[in-house]
Design an enzyme around this catalytic site. Sequence first.
Site, PDB file in Angstrom:
ATOM      1  NE  ARG A  54      -4.217  -1.733   1.760  1.00 43.85           N
ATOM      2  CZ  ARG A  54      -5.218  -1.772   2.629  1.00 43.85           C
ATOM      3  NH1 ARG A  54      -5.370  -0.804   3.498  1.00 43.85           N
ATOM      4  NH2 ARG A  54      -6.076  -2.755   2.599  1.00 43.85           N
ATOM      5  CG  ASP A  56     -13.776   6.646   7.637  1.00 45.74           C
ATOM      6  OD1 ASP A  56     -14.512   5.641   7.619  1.00 45.74           O
ATOM      7  OD2 ASP A  56     -12.531   6.586   7.637  1.00 45.74           O
TER       8      ASP A  56
HETATM    9  C1  LIG Z   1     -14.337  -1.757   7.300  1.00 40.62           C
HETATM   10  S1  LIG Z   1     -14.857  -0.089   7.263  1.00 40.62           S
HETATM   11  C2  LIG Z   1     -16.494  -0.230   7.930  1.00 40.62           C
HETATM   12  C3  LIG Z   1     -17.513   0.575   7.139  1.00 40.62           C
HETATM   13  C4  LIG Z   1     -18.958   0.450   7.617  1.00 40.62           C
HETATM   14  N1  LIG Z   1     -19.101   0.905   8.982  1.00 40.62           N
HETATM   15  C5  LIG Z   1     -19.464  -0.955   7.469  1.00 40.62           C
HETATM   16  O1  LIG Z   1     -19.645  -1.664   8.475  1.00 40.62           O
HETATM   17  O2  LIG Z   1     -19.691  -1.396   6.328  1.00 40.62           O
HETATM   18  C6  LIG Z   1     -13.931   0.613   8.646  1.00 40.62           C
HETATM   19  C7  LIG Z   1     -13.803   2.126   8.576  1.00 40.62           C
HETATM   20  O3  LIG Z   1     -13.324   2.600   9.847  1.00 40.62           O
HETATM   21  C8  LIG Z   1     -12.469   3.696   9.605  1.00 40.62           C
HETATM   22  N2  LIG Z   1     -11.579   3.905  10.771  1.00 40.62           N
HETATM   23  C9  LIG Z   1     -10.537   3.138  11.186  1.00 40.62           C
HETATM   24  N3  LIG Z   1      -9.945   3.687  12.259  1.00 40.62           N
HETATM   25  C10 LIG Z   1     -10.616   4.826  12.538  1.00 40.62           C
HETATM   26  C11 LIG Z   1     -10.466   5.841  13.530  1.00 40.62           C
HETATM   27  N4  LIG Z   1      -9.502   5.793  14.463  1.00 40.62           N
HETATM   28  N5  LIG Z   1     -11.337   6.876  13.512  1.00 40.62           N
HETATM   29  C12 LIG Z   1     -12.318   6.936  12.589  1.00 40.62           C
HETATM   30  N6  LIG Z   1     -12.505   6.018  11.614  1.00 40.62           N
HETATM   31  C13 LIG Z   1     -11.665   4.971  11.592  1.00 40.62           C
HETATM   32  C14 LIG Z   1     -11.721   3.303   8.330  1.00 40.62           C
HETATM   33  O4  LIG Z   1     -11.169   4.422   7.659  1.00 40.62           O
HETATM   34  C15 LIG Z   1     -12.803   2.585   7.522  1.00 40.62           C
HETATM   35  O5  LIG Z   1     -13.400   3.430   6.582  1.00 40.62           O
END
Ligand SMILES: C[S@@+](CC[C@H](N)C(=O)[O-])C[C@H]1O[C@@H](n2cnc3c(N)ncnc32)[C@H](O)[C@@H]1O
Length: 275
Positions: free
Chosen positions: A48, A159
């Site tokens: 990445r 996010d």
């Molecule tokens: C796998 S996706 C889940 C998306 C959606 N909630 C779902 O269940 O389909 C996880 C998301 O969490 C966000 N994320 C990870 N760490 C985070 C943080 N410390 N603060 C805010 N968002 C975060 C990532 O950028 C990503 O877009």
Amino acid sequence: MAPTASRRSAGEREFAMRDADFRIIANAIYDHAGIVIGDHKKELVYSRLARRLRQLGLADFTAYLARLGGPDGDSERNHLINALTTNHTNFFREPHHFDYIKDVLVPHWKKRAAKTGDKTLKVWSAGSSTGEEPYTLAMTLDAALKGDPGWKWKILATDIDTNVLQHCREGSYPSSAISGIPKGYRSYCERDRREGVDRFVMSQALKSRLVFNRLNLHASWPIKNKFDAIFCRNVTIYFDGPAKQRLIERFVSMLKPDACLFLGHSESLLGARST
Ligand SMILES: C[S@@+](CC[C@H](N)C(=O)[O-])C[C@H]1O[C@@H](n2cnc3c(N)ncnc32)[C@H](O)[C@@H]1O
């Protein structure tokens, strides 16, 4: 001089990444975003970030770390986070959560409104990724509330990753994604009429219900009002126990007394203390 792709022998990497470089990167992500990156993810981190090193014209990861620690470090850290978050999502993911809103919460909110006269609702999609979750929430709420005039509702979509938030704001998806949206909700999706574009966009009426903000769940939350529901699904799986515990406690403090917190199917509160 670094060997070019054609001169590199099989297995030789384009950019040198020492174990120590990997650890510094993994620690930076953990300290800033709470995301745990184990040693088994070394290849993923390399692939990445290699794109970013190429873009910046850097020779190796040592040079990249120097950039992270230099005057452009803060903005580079955002690139680093954007590159290393996992954003997988889809419309109506784990669909019974949306059935629960429609069949249990909306009737409850209507009864509550009949008593209090308050017809406002606030829902938070924390870790909204590219927007499928908050738009699914918006479709569900709009359809469930439209027969009952006077409701004012908003969905906060946040996010840490600025790339996915931009996608979320645009609300534009490939036509193939529409198969994940039940037929009864497809009137919220409009064909993108630009020549040669095979995509759909969420309706303006739906977009106007969403507020998008970058928010790191591990930093301060500039949010005043409490929520009727918080969705934080498939986000805490990347955090360790203490980080998850802190987060759950903070979510609880942001919920109205009769509100619900939705976690993903693979997440649990087991091991988290009850308060
Ligand atoms: C796998 S996706 C889940 C998306 C959606 N909630 C779902 O269940 O389909 C996880 C998301 O969490 C966000 N994320 C990870 N760490 C985070 C943080 N410390 N603060 C805010 N968002 C975060 C990532 O950028 C990503 O877009």
